[in-house]
Motif scaffolding. Structure first.
Motif, PDB file in Angstrom:
ATOM      1  N   MET A  26       0.838  -1.193   0.000  1.00  7.04           N
ATOM      2  CA  MET A  26       0.000   0.000   0.000  1.00  7.04           C
ATOM      3  C   MET A  26       0.878   1.250   0.000  1.00  7.04           C
ATOM      4  SD  MET A  26      -2.713  -1.211   2.886  1.00  7.04           S
ATOM      5  CE  MET A  26      -1.583  -2.327   3.706  1.00  7.04           C
ATOM      6  N   HIS A  27       0.605   2.152  -0.910  1.00  3.05           N
ATOM      7  CA  HIS A  27       1.282   3.449  -0.946  1.00  3.05           C
ATOM      8  C   HIS A  27       0.362   4.433  -0.229  1.00  3.05           C
ATOM      9  CE1 HIS A  27       4.389   2.125  -3.815  1.00  3.05           C
ATOM     10  NE2 HIS A  27       3.450   1.245  -4.113  1.00  3.05           N
ATOM     11  N   LEU A  28       0.780   4.879   0.943  1.00  5.10           N
ATOM     12  CA  LEU A  28      -0.080   5.700   1.791  1.00  5.10           C
ATOM     13  C   LEU A  28       0.469   7.120   1.903  1.00  5.10           C
ATOM     14  CD1 LEU A  28      -0.602   3.038   4.612  1.00  5.10           C
ATOM     15  CD2 LEU A  28      -2.135   3.565   2.694  1.00  5.10           C
ATOM     16  N   CYS A 120       4.531   6.867   2.603  1.00  3.75           N
ATOM     17  CA  CYS A 120       5.214   5.624   2.920  1.00  3.75           C
ATOM     18  C   CYS A 120       4.623   4.468   2.117  1.00  3.75           C
ATOM     19  CB  CYS A 120       5.115   5.307   4.419  1.00  3.75           C
ATOM     20  SG  CYS A 120       3.457   4.879   4.989  1.00  3.75           S
ATOM     21  N   VAL A 121       5.349   3.376   2.134  1.00  5.77           N
ATOM     22  CA  VAL A 121       4.855   2.115   1.576  1.00  5.77           C
ATOM     23  C   VAL A 121       4.709   1.161   2.754  1.00  5.77           C
ATOM     24  CG1 VAL A 121       5.366   0.136   0.092  1.00  5.77           C
ATOM     25  CG2 VAL A 121       5.949   2.449  -0.656  1.00  5.77           C
ATOM     26  N   PHE A 122       3.529   0.589   2.877  1.00  4.48           N
ATOM     27  CA  PHE A 122       3.243  -0.382   3.922  1.00  4.48           C
ATOM     28  C   PHE A 122       3.062  -1.740   3.244  1.00  4.48           C
ATOM     29  CE2 PHE A 122      -0.298  -1.769   7.126  1.00  4.48           C
ATOM     30  CZ  PHE A 122       0.537  -2.738   7.659  1.00  4.48           C
ATOM     31  N   VAL A 123       3.970  -2.667   3.532  1.00  3.52           N
ATOM     32  CA  VAL A 123       3.894  -4.029   3.009  1.00  3.52           C
ATOM     33  C   VAL A 123       3.314  -4.907   4.111  1.00  3.52           C
ATOM     34  CG1 VAL A 123       5.236  -6.021   2.222  1.00  3.52           C
ATOM     35  CG2 VAL A 123       5.825  -3.716   1.428  1.00  3.52           C
ATOM     36  N   TRP A 124       2.266  -5.643   3.766  1.00  7.05           N
ATOM     37  CA  TRP A 124       1.589  -6.527   4.715  1.00  7.05           C
ATOM     38  C   TRP A 124       1.496  -7.890   4.038  1.00  7.05           C
ATOM     39  CZ3 TRP A 124      -3.598  -4.787   7.387  1.00  7.05           C
ATOM     40  CH2 TRP A 124      -3.873  -5.618   8.475  1.00  7.05           C
TER      41      TRP A 124
END
Length: 163
Positions: A26-28, A120-124
């Motif tokens: 996700m690019h937040l 930020c980029v959130f990797v899940w």
């Protein structure tokens, strides 16, 4: 309520080798610190409507930290154990030690939050291995599980941070 033990995950390679995997990036438009704070808050992932999460270990958190999670009004419950925790990289990973549903042999999640110029980029990442008698059914319903559970978690996360 009975609890069923799952096999531990001690190596992050499981996120690349597990029979069932879901990876989201996700690019937040918020800072990495803001997302990381939400992941490590006293009530982590509070924006995810179908989750109820609480740490059972005291601060400071790190490798060995434990927490309990209820999914969808506590229909599914899990006891988690963190085997990766790196504050500097804003990443951590856990495996489920016990669950109230005897469906999985292994289940793990990985979170990583990286700053970018625009937020930020959130990797899940989610990784799991079903018990032998359940593997075929879970494999066949993978798309439904993804849509009903994991995609909803991602949607809630994106809504929270895209104010």
């Amino acid at each position: 309520m009975p609890w069923f033990k799952l096999s531990p995950v001690t190596d992050e390679r499981f996120f690349d080798t597990a029979p069932i995997r879901f990876d989201y990036e996700m690019h937040l438009p918020v800072s990495a610190d803001e997302v990381w704070a939400g992941l490590t808050a006293d009530r982590p992932l509070g924006w995810c409507k179908m989750l109820s999460v609480r740490y059972t270990s005291p601060r400071p958190f790190g490798v060995g930290t434990k927490r309990e999670v209820g999914v969808q009004f506590n229909m599914a419950r899990m006891k988690e154990h963190f085997f990766i925790w790196d504050e500097a990289k804003r990443c951590h990973a856990f495996y489920v030690e016990e669950s109230n549903a005897p469906l999985l042999d292994k289940f793990a999640e990985y979170y990583e939050v990286t700053p970018t110029d625009n937020g930020c980029v959130f990797v899940w990442r989610f990784a799991m291995q079903a018990k032998p008698g359940v593997a075929t059914v879970l494999g066949l319903s993978k798309g439904l599980v993804k849509k009903l559970v994991f995609d909803r978690l991602i949607s809630d996360t994106e809504k929270c941070f895209r104010r």
